[in-house]
Design an enzyme around this catalytic site. Sequence first.
Site, short mmCIF file in Angstrom:
data_model
loop_
_atom_site.label_atom_id
_atom_site.label_comp_id
_atom_site.label_asym_id
_atom_site.label_seq_id
_atom_site.Cartn_x
_atom_site.Cartn_y
_atom_site.Cartn_z
N SER A 162 0.79 -1.24 0.00
CA SER A 162 0.00 0.00 0.00
C SER A 162 0.81 1.28 0.00
O SER A 162 0.42 2.26 -0.64
CB SER A 162 -0.97 0.00 1.19
OG SER A 162 -0.27 -0.17 2.41
N ASP A 178 -3.55 6.47 11.01
CA ASP A 178 -3.65 5.01 11.11
C ASP A 178 -2.34 4.37 11.56
O ASP A 178 -2.26 3.17 11.78
CB ASP A 178 -4.12 4.40 9.78
CG ASP A 178 -3.14 4.65 8.63
OD1 ASP A 178 -2.03 5.18 8.86
OD2 ASP A 178 -3.51 4.32 7.48
N HIS A 190 0.37 4.22 7.22
CA HIS A 190 0.65 4.77 5.89
C HIS A 190 1.30 6.15 5.96
O HIS A 190 1.00 6.94 6.84
CB HIS A 190 -0.66 4.86 5.09
CG HIS A 190 -1.26 3.53 4.83
ND1 HIS A 190 -2.46 3.12 5.40
CD2 HIS A 190 -0.84 2.48 4.07
CE1 HIS A 190 -2.75 1.90 5.00
NE2 HIS A 190 -1.77 1.50 4.19
#
Length: 258
Positions: A36, A234, A237
Amino acid sequence: MTIPILFSLLSILLTLLHPSSGDTLPEDIFILAGQSNMAGRGGVTARKWDRYVPPQCRPNPSILRLSAQLAWSEAVDPLHADIDVNHVCGVGPGTCFASAIKSKDPKLGVVGLVPCAVGRTKIAKWARGTPLYNQMVSRATAAIKSGGTIRAVLWYQGESDTVVRADAEAYKSNMEKLIGDIRTDLNNPSLLIIQVALASGEGKFVDTVRSAQLGITLPNVKCVDAKGLDLKTDHLHLTTTSQHHLASLLADAFLASR
């Protein structure tokens, strides 16, 4: 001279002066692979992207991307929107990296980016023969079909391998095998691999994976460290600003290897 002929000549002249992306092919090609943070989550909150791109990373006619349909077009974030299709993509390091290497080395020609990253993927899902590996090799092969040279693979992955101790402890051998397989299947035994040492992880074995990444000593394998870059709320990221900073590190590593 008739008007139709004048229009034809004008059309040809405009095409020569301002070729469309379809008429321009990249000379220096980079594979973007991993999970990601390579696909890009900068600016994504609650499954929505804020559409902010740093000024230094705005579209440039001499920076192209290979679409899921294997067509070249001007690179516009989010680069992985049609590749990492099960997630909402935002800003990753790709476009910023391309802008940085072109600004630091104006002699570089048209740059081609080949997005291949997919979120939430362990390194085992990238092993030779898996769908992700096959897609990456297939896209890389298609990228050079009409010319150009693959200059490097940019690899940012490993967050999903921090959950289970066995996965983290096997990371170094898995990554070294992956590097060898990529080089063999792309017929480039010295292909530059620039990997990113993790800034975060999904589990408690982040340091184990980081040690594996930093400990790889294969020839022509570089590692840049993302530790310390700002994370989103979060805690997993990179922010858009951090992606820009990471891109500069990747650019410096590439230019120093030339």
